[in-house]
Design an enzyme around this catalytic site. Sequence first.
Site, mmCIF file in Angstrom:
data_model
loop_
_atom_site.group_PDB
_atom_site.id
_atom_site.type_symbol
_atom_site.label_atom_id
_atom_site.label_comp_id
_atom_site.label_asym_id
_atom_site.label_seq_id
_atom_site.Cartn_x
_atom_site.Cartn_y
_atom_site.Cartn_z
ATOM 1 N N SER A 1 40.535 33.895 40.637
ATOM 2 C CA SER A 1 40.718 34.700 41.820
ATOM 3 C C SER A 1 40.685 33.852 43.110
ATOM 4 O O SER A 1 41.448 32.892 43.187
ATOM 5 C CB SER A 1 39.646 35.773 41.840
ATOM 6 O OG SER A 1 40.071 36.822 42.639
ATOM 7 N N HIS B 1 40.730 42.391 36.154
ATOM 8 C CA HIS B 1 40.580 41.155 36.930
ATOM 9 C C HIS B 1 39.258 40.506 36.518
ATOM 10 O O HIS B 1 38.189 40.971 36.873
ATOM 11 C CB HIS B 1 40.537 41.553 38.396
ATOM 12 C CG HIS B 1 40.398 40.428 39.367
ATOM 13 N ND1 HIS B 1 41.429 39.564 39.642
ATOM 14 C CD2 HIS B 1 39.370 40.045 40.164
ATOM 15 C CE1 HIS B 1 41.050 38.689 40.549
ATOM 16 N NE2 HIS B 1 39.794 38.956 40.886
HETATM 17 C C1 GTR Z 1 39.557 40.251 46.448
HETATM 18 C C2 GTR Z 1 40.689 39.578 47.176
HETATM 19 C C3 GTR Z 1 41.554 38.834 46.225
HETATM 20 C C4 GTR Z 1 40.739 37.956 45.316
HETATM 21 C C5 GTR Z 1 39.490 38.615 44.822
HETATM 22 C C6 GTR Z 1 38.471 37.696 44.222
HETATM 23 O O1 GTR Z 1 38.730 40.906 47.313
HETATM 24 O O2 GTR Z 1 41.425 40.586 47.801
HETATM 25 O O3 GTR Z 1 42.497 38.053 46.928
HETATM 26 O O4 GTR Z 1 40.461 36.788 45.924
HETATM 27 O O5 GTR Z 1 38.794 39.229 45.836
HETATM 28 O O6 GTR Z 1 38.314 36.563 44.623
HETATM 29 O O7 GTR Z 1 37.743 38.181 43.361
#
Ligand code: GTR
Length: 431
Positions: free
Chosen positions: A268, A409
């Site tokens: 991420s 995610h």
């Molecule tokens: C979210 C962000 C993403 C990603 C994610 C993470 O809030 O919008 O771009 O970076 O976090 O890092 O888990």
Amino acid sequence: MGLKIMYMKVFVQCSIAFFLCAMSSAQFDINYEETEVPEFKVPEPLTTFSGERISIPQEWDTKRRPEVYEFFERKVYGKVPGPLDKVTFKTLEEGNNALGGKALRKQVEITLLKNGKSIRFTLLIYLPKGVSYIPIFLGYNFHGNHTVTAEDEVLISNAWSMNNASLNIDNHKLTAASRGGRAHRWAVDNIIEKGFGLATIYYGEIDPDKSDMNDGIHALFYEKGQERPKRDEWGSLSAWAFGYSKALDYLLTDDAIDPTKVIVFGHSRLGKAALWAAASDQRFAGAISNNSGCGGAALSKRRFGETINVINTQFPHWFCHNFKGYNNNEEALPVDQHLLLALVAPRPLYVASAKEDQWADPQGEFLSAYHTSKVYELFHKKGISEAQLPEIQQPIQNTVAYHLRAGKHDVTEYDWEQYLIWAHKMFNINP
Ligand code: GTR
């Protein structure tokens, strides 16, 4: 009673996260319809900004790569203002019987000095026993080295941390209450059994993840009265990428580690940092982007899921100030993220997505890997030849590799299983 309070906290935390996402979706017009993706032209990787065709690797290295790198450096991630005065390494702890006896553990403190000021961060390293010249993955963690395994010997950082109810992190303070709390994201046993090492750092020790540009590495470089980086200077992603390079400085001095096989990994936001680290430091042997999304692997011009405007608004400290000029203005970008991936070429590159992670735009992450393959092919490296998103759990494992995993995610055992198979192949490591 304790359990009830804990569930209440988790419930509140999730509803806040859900509220934030809903808020952002509400606050921002987020597109999740493929049919709504705007018409756009993917900048041609092998044509320079002035229109010259690139046909040999040498022209990529001397003409196209430098201009692409400079654009990302000055307009997206921001440049590092200058060299450090000094970097020192100190081994804080070593264990010969880690992970139930199958691994060696080391904890090394790295100190960065500039203008009489310094920051420290701790590298936690696990290495398989009885092997030399060990290939190794280097990756940041989100909540402290002590969350990566449950070993009591792992030191706990006193740097600021985001609160996280599911990890019992309160008052922004890391404690033993979250020991081993993110072990599921690291597959340490599998990594060690397959003959690799793992090195990890808590990213908050380089620069706490909040839009205060005075509480981390940035402040070491400030001139008198300066409070934030200049318009084209490093945001937090570039600072975390710099931290990856300083950790590499140490790993290259460690006799147990193969200096030609240090693979930078990130999930991420830390996947965005890992890609920029590999782009900026060609000593990294390869790079792995796990669900890195917007400003990472995903094509920005698709405006699918998180967009440049959303990410710059929600995380104003991540990119350099100049990048805000592309908020709701993706068509003005002379590059897109496939060209960030191309800065890793011809070194092995793995891009991975999760089906339910539409915020990170899996299709956009895949198309980036597909379009960057033109540069890899220039170096006679096998990339991704079909523009068709592969089915779930049908990995493409070439020098440019890609898989789409079922689920959310996250980083899972499945992801690491694929990375290990690929790294064995790419770096000719005998199982
Ligand atoms: C979210 C962000 C993403 C990603 C994610 C993470 O809030 O919008 O771009 O970076 O976090 O890092 O888990």
